[in-house]
Enzyme design. Structure first.
Site, PDB file in Angstrom:
ATOM      1  N   HIS A   1      13.016   4.449   6.691  1.00  0.00           N
ATOM      2  CA  HIS A   1      12.277   5.733   7.337  1.00  0.00           C
ATOM      3  C   HIS A   1      12.654   6.500   8.029  1.00  0.00           C
ATOM      4  O   HIS A   1      12.419   7.711   8.013  1.00  0.00           O
ATOM      5  CB  HIS A   1      10.362   4.744   8.591  1.00  0.00           C
TER       6      HIS A   1
ATOM      7  N   ASP B   1       5.355   1.984  13.882  1.00  0.00           N
ATOM      8  CA  ASP B   1       4.448   1.642  12.415  1.00  0.00           C
ATOM      9  C   ASP B   1       3.637   0.661  13.264  1.00  0.00           C
ATOM     10  O   ASP B   1       3.827   0.109  14.665  1.00  0.00           O
ATOM     11  CB  ASP B   1       5.394   2.167  11.698  1.00  0.00           C
TER      12      ASP B   1
ATOM     13  N   ARG C   1      -0.656  15.371   4.210  1.00  0.00           N
ATOM     14  CA  ARG C   1      -1.233  16.441   4.461  1.00  0.00           C
ATOM     15  C   ARG C   1      -1.547  17.514   3.538  1.00  0.00           C
ATOM     16  O   ARG C   1      -0.803  17.487   2.732  1.00  0.00           O
ATOM     17  CB  ARG C   1      -0.068  17.305   5.693  1.00  0.00           C
TER      18      ARG C   1
ATOM     19  N   HIS D   1       1.065  -1.183  -0.065  1.00  0.00           N
ATOM     20  CA  HIS D   1      -0.005  -0.289  -0.022  1.00  0.00           C
ATOM     21  C   HIS D   1       0.868   1.517   0.243  1.00  0.00           C
ATOM     22  O   HIS D   1       1.935   1.340   0.126  1.00  0.00           O
ATOM     23  CB  HIS D   1      -0.978  -0.037   1.109  1.00  0.00           C
TER      24      HIS D   1
ATOM     25  N   GLY E   1       1.087   0.374  16.611  1.00  0.00           N
ATOM     26  CA  GLY E   1       0.513   0.097  15.689  1.00  0.00           C
ATOM     27  C   GLY E   1      -0.900  -0.571  15.516  1.00  0.00           C
ATOM     28  O   GLY E   1      -1.719  -0.726  14.839  1.00  0.00           O
TER      29      GLY E   1
END
Length: 593
Positions: free
Chosen positions: A116, A135, A401, A14, A167
């Site tokens: 990350h 995460d 955002r 995803h 998460g």
């Protein structure tokens, strides 16, 4: 040298994305696949490869896939899918969607949490920092703490196992509420009702000396050797255990009301707020631990949990959250792991996506609409008159955002603004995260500089509406009653009726104040007048057509970014793409609907 970073299947199933970095670590372009195939999170066979995003990046640099020297993947694919690919060429094709009949680029697998962490630190203005990654899971961990500094290799300080995942705990609450785990922003929004009610919730986390022990115990794991099968089994078992725990706390196996009425269900609010408090308590403790281990106060956050703006907001001290903390961000982090950028002392600009001024961006359905220079005063008048709008300018921001280059705008002075914005976005029913003050990380947002704009109206379609407008149906035909007119903040707007002895309510929705500015010494309000073409006063508009596809919308509407609120951008909600068939064109546009 050219490095193409990707978040791609099979591990990155995803939020597929691609990022192009040159030999100096400069980001040339970055884009998420959902912006190109118009499928939310780019989920599903045929939609989850970042081929459109990669092609956009290549086009921005004027190169082809044959010019790429390195493909950096933000996952250790070999550990998770051993033997899945016959050779490097097959992996390259699967990860990018491109064929490689000739020269094959070098392929680098970057561990997920390292990617990350790199995306957060190198995007920050810090010279050194602790980096906290939280995460669902990487290959072997769910939470990790890193120390980064320019001039030396990143150092992993500490990690927690996958099944101790914060998460997973939040996913359990989201599933209990009836949301997909990728809609966790709705859980965050629903939790605000619990905070407002002052609920007392049970602590589901044991914090002892910087260690975290969630209420659901960890499972035995094959560290360093776990395949996707083991990861999947552990995910299902752990999330199910959290869901059962929430059921015990709520005294029910799920909500008792439809999803759009969840705020009315005390059990649903309790579950959402319990999960939110768990995250906030954990992030606060982990942030302190990260600073101690790194030896500096500067802190960067990454991972999907870093999208939780409410949790980020409780952290003290210097904190940086990149515009792409979620999985799409590992495309950037993987590329930077191969070739870190030079330190500039400034945060990376988030405006790296498609440019609305670029040739070919305008959609054929935009014909017949007018192009004018952007006028912040005119936009302010429309917003004060109760309209909801959108702004598009320059290159799109990356990440979920809205940072004033692709933002929906509204004045939050009525109780129904939340519902109206969701209707306009064609959102499905259900709790939504609250909209937030619009912020821009670049100068010029709403500054009144000469740019182009577009608008369309959210008022009911009318047979008398002039040609060239966008007919948009709306359930509300009357302007909503205002608690106070205007809000104190907007009362200070330079377009409000200066000198008026009383802050009177503007005329009805069928008329708007005149565009002629009142003299500061004048004591009379401006005379209302009907615009000759009230629905097409700007350059062009969002287009809409029925496709039958589930609309793409933003579950995470709160802003994550620096800067002061821009004039003409009072509230922003969601930079995510609209459904297929909707396009934006023009150099800067404001779409009032």
């Amino acid at each position: 040298m050219w490095i193409l970073g990707v978040n791609a299947p099979p591990a990155g199933w995803h939020d597929a994305a691609a990022c192009l970095v040159d030999g100096s670590g400069n980001v040339i372009a970055y884009s998420e696949q959902e912006r190109h195939n118009r499928v939310r999170h780019a989920i599903g066979d045929g939609f989850n490869k970042p081929v459109g995003a990669a092609r956009f990046c290549l086009d921005q640099a004027g190169i082809t896939i044959d010019d790429i020297d390195v493909i950096a993947i933000g996952w250790n694919v070999d550990q998770m899918f051993p033997g899945f690919f016959a050779d490097e060429r097959e992996l390259a094709t699967h990860a990018t969607g491109f064929d490689f009949p000739g020269r094959l680029p070098r392929i680098v697998r970057v561990p997920h949490h390292e990617a990350h962490a790199a995306s957060a630190f190198y995007a920050s203005p810090f010279s050194e920092a602790g980096v906290l990654v939280i995460d669902g899971n990487g290959e072997n961990e769910s939470t990790s703490i890193w120390s980064f500094s320019y001039g030396r290799a990143p150092e992993l300080k500490r990690a927690w196992p996958r099944t101790a995942s914060l998460g997973y705990a939040y996913d359990g609450a989201s599933e209990w509420l009836g949301f997909h785990h990728l809609n966790a922003g709705k859980t965050m929004g629903l939790a605000a009702y619990g905070r407002a009610q002052g609920l007392s919730v049970e602590t589901l986390l044991d914090i002892d000396g910087g260690d975290l022990r969630p209420a659901v115990p960890s499972l035995p794991e094959s560290h360093g050797q776990a395949t996707i099968d083991e990861i999947g089994r552990h995910y299902g078992a752990t999330v199910a255990a959290w869901r059962d725990l929430y059921s015990k706390l709520a005294g029910a196996d799920g909500p008792t009301v439809p999803v759009h009425r969840l705020p009315e269900d005390p059990a649903a609010v309790l579950v959402a707020y319990t999960a939110q408090r768990l995250i906030e308590d954990a992030v606060t403790s982990l942030a302190s631990t990260a600073r101690g281990l790194a030896g500096v106060e500067e802190l960067c956050l990454a991972g999907g949990v870093a999208l939780n703006c409410s949790a980020n907001g409780v952290l003290p001290g210097p904190v940086f959250v990149p515009p792409v903390p979620h999985d799409a961000g590992v495309a950037l982090g993987a590329a930077w792991t191969v070739c870190p950028p030079r330190r500039t002392g400034e945060a990376m600009s988030p405006y790296l996506g498609e440019d609305v001024r670029a040739p070919g961006v305008a959609h054929p359905e935009m014909s017949g609409l007018l192009r004018t220079d952007f006028d912040a005063d005119q936009v302010t008048d429309l917003l004060l008159d109760g309209q909801v709008g959108a702004v598009a300018q320059g290159r799109a921001e990356i990440g979920p955002r809205a940072l004033c280059h692709r933002s929906i705008l509204a004045v939050p002075d009525t109780a129904d603004v939340h519902a109206r914005v969701n209707r306009i976005k064609h959102a499905s029913g259900g709790a939504r995260s609250p909209a937030s003050p619009s912020r821009s990380t670049a100068p010029g947002c709403g500054s009144g500089r000469s740019t182009s704009a577009v608008t369309c109206s959210a008022r009911p379609a009318s047979p008398t509406r002039p040609g060239g407008s966008l007919p948009v149906s709306c359930t509300s035909t009357a302007r909503p009653a205002r608690r106070s007119w205007p809000p104190a903040r907007l009362r200070r707007s330079r377009r409000y009726w200066r000198g008026s002895p009383a802050a009177e309510r503007p005329p009805s929705s069928s008329t708007r104040p005149s565009t002629t500015r009142a003299s500061p010494s004048s004591t009379a309000p401006r005379t209302p007048s009907r615009r000759s073409v009230p629905w097409t006063w700007t350059s062009s508009s969002l287009t809409r057509r029925s496709t039958g596809r589930r609309p793409a919308h933003d579950e995470h509407q709160a802003i994550s970014g620096a800067g002061a609120p821009g004039a003409g951008c009072p509230v922003s909600a969601g930079a995510r793409p609209a459904r297929k068939g909707r396009r934006v064109a023009g150099s800067r546009r404001t779409a009032a609907r």
